[in-house]
Design a protein around this motif. Structure first.
Motif, PDB file in Angstrom:
ATOM      1  N   ASN A 145      19.874  10.295  11.680  1.00  0.00           N
ATOM      2  CA  ASN A 145      19.575  11.557  12.356  1.00  0.00           C
ATOM      3  C   ASN A 145      18.603  12.398  11.542  1.00  0.00           C
ATOM      4  OD1 ASN A 145      21.600  11.223  14.558  1.00  0.00           O
ATOM      5  ND2 ASN A 145      23.002  11.204  12.823  1.00  0.00           N
ATOM      6  N   GLY A 146      18.147  13.476  12.130  1.00  0.00           N
ATOM      7  CA  GLY A 146      17.293  14.425  11.425  1.00  0.00           C
ATOM      8  C   GLY A 146      15.820  14.038  11.455  1.00  0.00           C
ATOM      9  N   ASN A 147      15.006  14.811  10.706  1.00  0.00           N
ATOM     10  CA  ASN A 147      13.552  14.612  10.695  1.00  0.00           C
ATOM     11  C   ASN A 147      13.144  13.212  10.268  1.00  0.00           C
ATOM     12  OD1 ASN A 147      12.994  17.201  11.557  1.00  0.00           O
ATOM     13  ND2 ASN A 147      12.800  18.013   9.495  1.00  0.00           N
ATOM     14  N   TYR A 148      13.881  12.629   9.343  1.00  0.00           N
ATOM     15  CA  TYR A 148      13.541  11.294   8.848  1.00  0.00           C
ATOM     16  C   TYR A 148      14.424  10.226   9.476  1.00  0.00           C
ATOM     17  CZ  TYR A 148      10.601  13.318   5.153  1.00  0.00           C
ATOM     18  OH  TYR A 148       9.619  13.961   4.455  1.00  0.00           O
ATOM     19  N   GLY A 149      15.089  10.548  10.570  1.00  0.00           N
ATOM     20  CA  GLY A 149      16.022   9.632  11.201  1.00  0.00           C
ATOM     21  C   GLY A 149      15.359   8.641  12.144  1.00  0.00           C
ATOM     22  N   CYS A 150      15.932   7.455  12.208  1.00  0.00           N
ATOM     23  CA  CYS A 150      15.364   6.398  13.050  1.00  0.00           C
ATOM     24  C   CYS A 150      15.437   6.758  14.539  1.00  0.00           C
ATOM     25  CB  CYS A 150      16.033   5.063  12.774  1.00  0.00           C
ATOM     26  SG  CYS A 150      17.790   4.973  13.169  1.00  0.00           S
ATOM     27  N   TYR A 151      16.475   7.471  14.938  1.00  0.00           N
ATOM     28  CA  TYR A 151      16.640   7.810  16.352  1.00  0.00           C
ATOM     29  C   TYR A 151      15.535   8.762  16.830  1.00  0.00           C
ATOM     30  CZ  TYR A 151      18.783   9.626  20.619  1.00  0.00           C
ATOM     31  OH  TYR A 151      19.016  10.015  21.920  1.00  0.00           O
ATOM     32  N   SER A 152      15.357   9.863  16.125  1.00  0.00           N
ATOM     33  CA  SER A 152      14.339  10.828  16.562  1.00  0.00           C
ATOM     34  C   SER A 152      12.930  10.264  16.380  1.00  0.00           C
ATOM     35  CB  SER A 152      14.486  12.161  15.825  1.00  0.00           C
ATOM     36  OG  SER A 152      14.270  12.003  14.448  1.00  0.00           O
ATOM     37  N   LEU A 153      12.720   9.484  15.316  1.00  0.00           N
ATOM     38  CA  LEU A 153      11.389   8.926  15.087  1.00  0.00           C
ATOM     39  C   LEU A 153      11.018   7.910  16.174  1.00  0.00           C
ATOM     40  CD1 LEU A 153       9.032   9.231  13.182  1.00  0.00           C
ATOM     41  CD2 LEU A 153       9.993   7.388  11.793  1.00  0.00           C
ATOM     42  N   SER A 154      11.970   7.083  16.598  1.00  0.00           N
ATOM     43  CA  SER A 154      11.663   6.126  17.677  1.00  0.00           C
ATOM     44  C   SER A 154      11.352   6.873  18.971  1.00  0.00           C
ATOM     45  CB  SER A 154      12.805   5.123  17.871  1.00  0.00           C
ATOM     46  OG  SER A 154      13.960   5.751  18.369  1.00  0.00           O
ATOM     47  N   ASN A 155      12.062   7.971  19.234  1.00  0.00           N
ATOM     48  CA  ASN A 155      11.778   8.778  20.421  1.00  0.00           C
ATOM     49  C   ASN A 155      10.386   9.398  20.353  1.00  0.00           C
ATOM     50  OD1 ASN A 155      14.229   8.247  21.670  1.00  0.00           O
ATOM     51  ND2 ASN A 155      15.243   9.981  20.693  1.00  0.00           N
ATOM     52  N   LYS A 156       9.993   9.869  19.166  1.00  0.00           N
ATOM     53  CA  LYS A 156       8.650  10.453  19.009  1.00  0.00           C
ATOM     54  C   LYS A 156       7.567   9.397  19.201  1.00  0.00           C
ATOM     55  CE  LYS A 156      10.271  14.119  15.997  1.00  0.00           C
ATOM     56  NZ  LYS A 156      10.424  14.582  14.620  1.00  0.00           N
ATOM     57  N   ILE A 157       7.793   8.206  18.675  1.00  0.00           N
ATOM     58  CA  ILE A 157       6.817   7.122  18.854  1.00  0.00           C
ATOM     59  C   ILE A 157       6.685   6.797  20.337  1.00  0.00           C
ATOM     60  CG2 ILE A 157       6.373   4.657  18.425  1.00  0.00           C
ATOM     61  CD1 ILE A 157       7.689   5.138  15.623  1.00  0.00           C
ATOM     62  N   ASN A 158       7.795   6.694  21.036  1.00  0.00           N
ATOM     63  CA  ASN A 158       7.763   6.393  22.468  1.00  0.00           C
ATOM     64  C   ASN A 158       7.116   7.491  23.297  1.00  0.00           C
ATOM     65  OD1 ASN A 158       8.905   3.802  22.472  1.00  0.00           O
ATOM     66  ND2 ASN A 158      10.956   4.648  22.289  1.00  0.00           N
ATOM     67  N   ARG A 189       0.856  -1.193   0.000  1.00  0.00           N
ATOM     68  CA  ARG A 189       0.000   0.000   0.000  1.00  0.00           C
ATOM     69  C   ARG A 189       0.890   1.240   0.000  1.00  0.00           C
ATOM     70  NH1 ARG A 189      -4.419  -1.529   4.685  1.00  0.00           N
ATOM     71  NH2 ARG A 189      -5.129  -3.465   3.727  1.00  0.00           N
ATOM     72  N   VAL A 190       0.497   2.222  -0.807  1.00  0.00           N
ATOM     73  CA  VAL A 190       1.205   3.499  -0.853  1.00  0.00           C
ATOM     74  C   VAL A 190       0.278   4.556  -0.264  1.00  0.00           C
ATOM     75  CG1 VAL A 190       2.245   5.259  -2.335  1.00  0.00           C
ATOM     76  CG2 VAL A 190       2.522   2.820  -2.894  1.00  0.00           C
ATOM     77  N   ILE A 191       0.809   5.339   0.654  1.00  0.00           N
ATOM     78  CA  ILE A 191       0.063   6.446   1.253  1.00  0.00           C
ATOM     79  C   ILE A 191       0.761   7.716   0.808  1.00  0.00           C
ATOM     80  CG2 ILE A 191      -0.668   7.560   3.379  1.00  0.00           C
ATOM     81  CD1 ILE A 191      -0.643   4.778   4.684  1.00  0.00           C
ATOM     82  N   LYS A 192       0.018   8.585   0.142  1.00  0.00           N
ATOM     83  CA  LYS A 192       0.603   9.816  -0.400  1.00  0.00           C
ATOM     84  C   LYS A 192       0.524  10.957   0.605  1.00  0.00           C
ATOM     85  CE  LYS A 192       0.332  10.526  -4.956  1.00  0.00           C
ATOM     86  NZ  LYS A 192      -0.295  10.955  -6.199  1.00  0.00           N
ATOM     87  N   ASP A 193       1.637  11.638   0.707  1.00  0.00           N
ATOM     88  CA  ASP A 193       1.738  12.871   1.481  1.00  0.00           C
ATOM     89  C   ASP A 193       1.696  14.006   0.461  1.00  0.00           C
ATOM     90  OD1 ASP A 193       2.465  15.048   3.046  1.00  0.00           O
ATOM     91  OD2 ASP A 193       4.563  14.457   3.165  1.00  0.00           O
ATOM     92  N   GLU A 194       0.544  14.582   0.275  1.00  0.00           N
ATOM     93  CA  GLU A 194       0.355  15.591  -0.772  1.00  0.00           C
ATOM     94  C   GLU A 194       1.129  16.879  -0.510  1.00  0.00           C
ATOM     95  OE1 GLU A 194      -1.010  15.124  -3.644  1.00  0.00           O
ATOM     96  OE2 GLU A 194      -1.857  13.155  -3.214  1.00  0.00           O
ATOM     97  N   ASP A 195       1.333  17.236   0.762  1.00  0.00           N
ATOM     98  CA  ASP A 195       1.970  18.513   1.072  1.00  0.00           C
ATOM     99  C   ASP A 195       3.488  18.464   1.011  1.00  0.00           C
ATOM    100  OD1 ASP A 195      -0.469  19.800   1.421  1.00  0.00           O
ATOM    101  OD2 ASP A 195      -0.586  19.177   3.512  1.00  0.00           O
ATOM    102  N   GLY A 196       4.042  17.283   1.222  1.00  0.00           N
ATOM    103  CA  GLY A 196       5.484  17.128   1.093  1.00  0.00           C
ATOM    104  C   GLY A 196       6.315  17.755   2.192  1.00  0.00           C
ATOM    105  N   ASN A 197       5.729  17.967   3.368  1.00  0.00           N
ATOM    106  CA  ASN A 197       6.583  18.461   4.455  1.00  0.00           C
ATOM    107  C   ASN A 197       6.658  17.418   5.572  1.00  0.00           C
ATOM    108  OD1 ASN A 197       4.869  19.094   6.793  1.00  0.00           O
ATOM    109  ND2 ASN A 197       3.931  20.649   5.502  1.00  0.00           N
ATOM    110  N   SER A 198       7.726  17.457   6.320  1.00  0.00           N
ATOM    111  CA  SER A 198       8.006  16.383   7.275  1.00  0.00           C
ATOM    112  C   SER A 198       6.951  16.274   8.380  1.00  0.00           C
ATOM    113  CB  SER A 198       9.396  16.555   7.886  1.00  0.00           C
ATOM    114  OG  SER A 198       9.500  17.771   8.571  1.00  0.00           O
ATOM    115  N   LYS A 199       6.359  17.390   8.793  1.00  0.00           N
ATOM    116  CA  LYS A 199       5.346  17.342   9.856  1.00  0.00           C
ATOM    117  C   LYS A 199       4.104  16.593   9.369  1.00  0.00           C
ATOM    118  CE  LYS A 199       4.747  18.295  14.075  1.00  0.00           C
ATOM    119  NZ  LYS A 199       5.490  17.456  14.987  1.00  0.00           N
ATOM    120  N   ASP A 200       3.687  16.847   8.133  1.00  0.00           N
ATOM    121  CA  ASP A 200       2.533  16.131   7.585  1.00  0.00           C
ATOM    122  C   ASP A 200       2.827  14.644   7.438  1.00  0.00           C
ATOM    123  OD1 ASP A 200       1.011  18.425   7.469  1.00  0.00           O
ATOM    124  OD2 ASP A 200       1.499  18.842   5.382  1.00  0.00           O
ATOM    125  N   LYS A 201       4.031  14.330   7.007  1.00  0.00           N
ATOM    126  CA  LYS A 201       4.418  12.930   6.856  1.00  0.00           C
ATOM    127  C   LYS A 201       4.425  12.232   8.216  1.00  0.00           C
ATOM    128  CE  LYS A 201       7.578  10.180   4.187  1.00  0.00           C
ATOM    129  NZ  LYS A 201       8.702  10.244   3.262  1.00  0.00           N
TER     130      LYS A 201
END
Length: 177
Positions: A58-71, A10-22
Motif C-alpha cells: 500500500n501507499g505511494n510506493y505500493g504495488c497496488y497503487s502503482l499498478s493502478n497508475k500504470i494502467n 543501471r541506477v537512476i538517481k532521483d535527486e529530489d527524493g520525493n515520491s512524485k518525482d520518483k
C-alpha cells in the motif's frame, strides 16, 4: 560463480527524493522502454515483459497503487497487474477477503507465466519459484532489504540467457545532510 553476463545493471538517481518525482522517473523509463522495445505489443502473447518491484503493498510506493497508475496511462492501459503477499487495503480495509485474494494471486501468476499481460508490479513475495524466460526488464521502485535481495530479484530477468536490463530507482534521503 554468480556472474550473469546477460544482466545489465543501471541506477537512476532521483535527486529530489520525493515520491512524485520518483513516479515521473518511472513513467519516463516505462515510455523509453516501450518506445525502444515495444513490450506492450501483443502478437499471440507478449514476447517481452517486466517486473517492477516495490517495497510495500500500500501507499505511494505500493504495488497496488502503482499498478493502478500504470494502467491509467493510456499507453499502458490494462497492461499491469499487481502481486503481493497480503491483500491491498483501501481506507484501512482489505479490498477482498483472504480466499478471493488467494485465488487472485494464483490467477495473476498463471496469467503472467502464460504471457497474457506484460507488466507485473510486485512486492518481494512474487516469483521465488518463477522461471519465466522472457523477462527483459526488472525495475526496483524502492531499495530492497539487502544487496542479495536485489540481485536475486533482478536475476528473475534474463533466465533465457538473453540480454536483460535491471534498473534501480535510487532516491536521495531527504534527511541526509
Amino acid at each position: 560463480d554468480y556472474t550473469r553476463k546477460e544482466l545489465e545493471f543501471r541506477v537512476i538517481k532521483d535527486e529530489d527524493g520525493n515520491s512524485k518525482d520518483k513516479e515521473n522517473l518511472l513513467f519516463n523509463l516505462l515510455h523509453d522502454i516501450e518506445n525502444k522495445d515495444h513490450i506492450t505489443k501483443n502478437n499471440k502473447g507478449y514476447k517481452k515483459c517486466m517486473l517492477i518491484f516495490t517495497p510495500h503493498v500500500n501507499g505511494n510506493y505500493g504495488c497496488y497503487s502503482l499498478s493502478n497508475k500504470i494502467n491509467s496511462d493510456k499507453q499502458f492501459s490494462n497492461m499491469a497487474k499487481y502481486y503481493s503477499g497480503e491483500a491491498p487495503k483501501e481506507n484501512k480495509c482489505p479490498i477482498m477477503n483472504d480466499k478471493k485474494f488467494g485465488e487472485y494471486k494464483i490467477n495473476v501468476q498463471n496469467e503472467f507465466q502464460e504471457n497474457k499481460f506484460p507488466i507485473m508490479v510486485a512486492t518481494k513475495a512474487f516469483g521465488m519459484g518463477v522461471d519465466k524466460q522472457n523477462i527483459r526488464y526488472t525495475i526496483h521502485f524502492g531499495l530492497p532489504q539487502s544487496i542479495e535481495s536485489f540481485y536475486q530479484e533482478a536475476g528473475r530477468a534474463g533466465r533465457d540467457k538473453e540480454k536483460a536490463v535491471c534498473y534501480l530507482l535510487n532516491s536521495r534521503d531527504k534527511n541526509a545532510k
